[in-house]
Design a protein around this motif. Structure first.
Motif, PDB file in Angstrom:
ATOM      1  N   SER A   1       1.243  -1.346  -0.218  1.00  0.00           N
ATOM      2  CA  SER A   1      -0.223   0.256  -0.169  1.00  0.00           C
ATOM      3  C   SER A   1       1.315   1.313  -0.211  1.00  0.00           C
ATOM      4  CB  SER A   1      -1.052  -0.179   1.430  1.00  0.00           C
ATOM      5  OG  SER A   1       0.115   0.128   2.039  1.00  0.00           O
ATOM      6  N   ALA A   2       0.246   2.079  -0.401  1.00  0.00           N
ATOM      7  CA  ALA A   2       1.429   3.479  -0.477  1.00  0.00           C
ATOM      8  C   ALA A   2       0.363   4.958  -0.173  1.00  0.00           C
ATOM      9  CB  ALA A   2       2.173   3.871  -1.633  1.00  0.00           C
ATOM     10  N   ILE A   3       1.184   6.131   0.797  1.00  0.00           N
ATOM     11  CA  ILE A   3       0.323   7.027   0.242  1.00  0.00           C
ATOM     12  C   ILE A   3       1.644   7.941   0.788  1.00  0.00           C
ATOM     13  CG2 ILE A   3      -1.447   6.453   2.381  1.00  0.00           C
ATOM     14  CD1 ILE A   3       0.592   7.887   4.596  1.00  0.00           C
ATOM     15  N   ALA A   4       1.607   9.310   0.620  1.00  0.00           N
ATOM     16  CA  ALA A   4       2.220  10.454   0.089  1.00  0.00           C
ATOM     17  C   ALA A   4       1.919  11.148   1.644  1.00  0.00           C
ATOM     18  CB  ALA A   4       2.185  10.986  -1.412  1.00  0.00           C
ATOM     19  N   ILE A   5       2.730  12.125   1.522  1.00  0.00           N
ATOM     20  CA  ILE A   5       3.182  12.835   2.467  1.00  0.00           C
ATOM     21  C   ILE A   5       3.044  14.685   1.563  1.00  0.00           C
ATOM     22  CG2 ILE A   5       3.284  14.053   4.460  1.00  0.00           C
ATOM     23  CD1 ILE A   5       3.736  11.581   5.768  1.00  0.00           C
ATOM     24  N   GLY A   6       2.436  15.218   1.049  1.00  0.00           N
ATOM     25  CA  GLY A   6       2.850  16.765   0.268  1.00  0.00           C
ATOM     26  C   GLY A   6       2.888  17.690   1.493  1.00  0.00           C
ATOM     27  N   TRP A   7       4.075  18.345   1.290  1.00  0.00           N
ATOM     28  CA  TRP A   7       4.296  20.221   1.626  1.00  0.00           C
ATOM     29  C   TRP A   7       3.364  20.643   0.977  1.00  0.00           C
ATOM     30  CZ3 TRP A   7       6.390  16.107   3.072  1.00  0.00           C
ATOM     31  CH2 TRP A   7       7.310  15.972   3.937  1.00  0.00           C
ATOM     32  N   GLY A   8       2.455  21.766   0.486  1.00  0.00           N
ATOM     33  CA  GLY A   8       1.315  22.603  -0.298  1.00  0.00           C
ATOM     34  C   GLY A   8       2.243  23.881  -0.463  1.00  0.00           C
ATOM     35  N   ARG A   9       1.516  24.233  -1.557  1.00  0.00           N
ATOM     36  CA  ARG A   9       2.156  25.635  -1.940  1.00  0.00           C
ATOM     37  C   ARG A   9       1.030  26.595  -1.333  1.00  0.00           C
ATOM     38  NH1 ARG A   9       6.310  25.775  -5.927  1.00  0.00           N
ATOM     39  NH2 ARG A   9       6.478  23.886  -7.181  1.00  0.00           N
TER      40      ARG A   9
ATOM     41  N   SER B   1      -1.867  27.730   1.691  1.00  0.00           N
ATOM     42  CA  SER B   1      -2.074  26.614   2.994  1.00  0.00           C
ATOM     43  C   SER B   1      -3.576  27.022   2.750  1.00  0.00           C
ATOM     44  CB  SER B   1      -1.370  27.395   3.999  1.00  0.00           C
ATOM     45  OG  SER B   1      -2.191  29.312   3.748  1.00  0.00           O
ATOM     46  N   GLY B   2      -4.251  26.252   4.240  1.00  0.00           N
ATOM     47  CA  GLY B   2      -5.255  26.515   3.974  1.00  0.00           C
ATOM     48  C   GLY B   2      -6.210  25.050   4.775  1.00  0.00           C
ATOM     49  N   PHE B   3      -7.830  24.978   5.127  1.00  0.00           N
ATOM     50  CA  PHE B   3      -8.245  23.706   5.685  1.00  0.00           C
ATOM     51  C   PHE B   3      -8.381  22.969   4.554  1.00  0.00           C
ATOM     52  CE2 PHE B   3      -8.591  26.571   9.453  1.00  0.00           C
ATOM     53  CZ  PHE B   3      -8.832  25.806  10.422  1.00  0.00           C
ATOM     54  N   ALA B   4      -8.816  23.291   3.157  1.00  0.00           N
ATOM     55  CA  ALA B   4      -8.515  22.886   2.336  1.00  0.00           C
ATOM     56  C   ALA B   4      -8.278  22.690   0.991  1.00  0.00           C
ATOM     57  CB  ALA B   4     -10.111  22.816   1.600  1.00  0.00           C
ATOM     58  N   PRO B   5      -6.581  22.507   1.326  1.00  0.00           N
ATOM     59  CA  PRO B   5      -6.303  22.650  -0.417  1.00  0.00           C
ATOM     60  C   PRO B   5      -6.887  22.057  -1.550  1.00  0.00           C
ATOM     61  CG  PRO B   5      -4.960  20.612   1.359  1.00  0.00           C
ATOM     62  CD  PRO B   5      -6.192  21.530   1.643  1.00  0.00           C
ATOM     63  N   PRO B   6      -5.986  22.202  -2.396  1.00  0.00           N
ATOM     64  CA  PRO B   6      -6.684  22.259  -3.575  1.00  0.00           C
ATOM     65  C   PRO B   6      -6.064  21.000  -3.901  1.00  0.00           C
ATOM     66  CG  PRO B   6      -5.009  23.114  -3.345  1.00  0.00           C
ATOM     67  CD  PRO B   6      -5.336  23.417  -2.930  1.00  0.00           C
ATOM     68  N   THR B   7      -6.807  19.349  -4.910  1.00  0.00           N
ATOM     69  CA  THR B   7      -6.096  18.092  -5.007  1.00  0.00           C
ATOM     70  C   THR B   7      -5.164  17.987  -5.307  1.00  0.00           C
ATOM     71  OG1 THR B   7      -6.929  15.931  -5.834  1.00  0.00           O
ATOM     72  CG2 THR B   7      -7.706  18.288  -7.193  1.00  0.00           C
ATOM     73  N   ALA B   8      -4.094  17.018  -5.194  1.00  0.00           N
ATOM     74  CA  ALA B   8      -2.756  17.136  -5.897  1.00  0.00           C
ATOM     75  C   ALA B   8      -3.034  15.682  -6.796  1.00  0.00           C
ATOM     76  CB  ALA B   8      -1.876  16.783  -4.719  1.00  0.00           C
ATOM     77  N   VAL B   9      -4.188  15.350  -6.573  1.00  0.00           N
ATOM     78  CA  VAL B   9      -4.721  13.731  -7.443  1.00  0.00           C
ATOM     79  C   VAL B   9      -5.053  14.004  -8.515  1.00  0.00           C
ATOM     80  CG1 VAL B   9      -3.160  12.462  -5.840  1.00  0.00           C
ATOM     81  CG2 VAL B   9      -5.679  12.816  -6.488  1.00  0.00           C
TER      82      VAL B   9
END
Length: 160
Positions: A142-150, A152-160
């Motif tokens: 199984s796999a997940i990713a942990i992203g550091w977004g460009r 900030s906020g409670f609802a970042p835009p999807t990255a997938v």
């Protein structure tokens, strides 16, 4: 606060992914500063599964192999030391990828793979991890990713 800084991205359902390999969901690195992909293996019954990272212009497109850094857990999941990882190792672009090794040394282990958005080629923001199952007749993973977004906020835009 962590949910405003980190984006958890599911990439691969826990299952037996032995079938001539699997591509994880692609990540739009244009929306992230960096990402850590966490791959957890369960039972592995064959040797030398391989990780290769690619960049592409669209999701799922694997046009350009890219270099990455990786680390492997020091013990099987559930054992003392499972949360202690080996030294960071650079994987160069070589056309062969990271060979994980013998099944006995890799089952129930965790790998982390680190990529900075600055590593992505111009016009190819989509990152895809391809897994070749090697000689496995079972490859539980199984796999997940942990992203550091460009952003900030409670609802970042999807990255997938």
């Amino acid at each position: 606060m962590a949910n405003q800084e980190l984006q958890i991205i599911p990439l691969l359902d826990p299952a037996d992914h032995q079938s001539a390999g699997s591509d994880l969901d692609s990540i739009n690195m244009g929306r992230l500063r960096r990402v850590k992909i966490v791959v957890q293996l369960g039972a592995v019954t064959g040797d030398n599964p391989i990780f290769l990272l690619y960049a592409g212009a669209t999701a799922g497109t694997k046009t350009t192999e890219i270099a990455f850094s990786w680390r492997k857990s020091g013990a099987d999941t559930g054992a003392t030391g499972a949360d202690v990882f080996g030294a960071r190792t650079a994987q160069a672009v070589d056309g062969t990828g990271l060979s994980l090794g013998a099944a006995a040394a890799i089952d129930k282990r965790v790998w982390t793979i680190d990529v900075e958005s600055s590593q992505m080629p111009e016009g190819k923001p989509w990152l895809t991890l391809a897994v070749d199952d090697g000689s496995a007749s079972a490859l539980l993973m199984s796999a997940i990713a942990i992203g550091w977004g460009r952003y900030s906020g409670f609802a970042p835009p999807t990255a997938v």
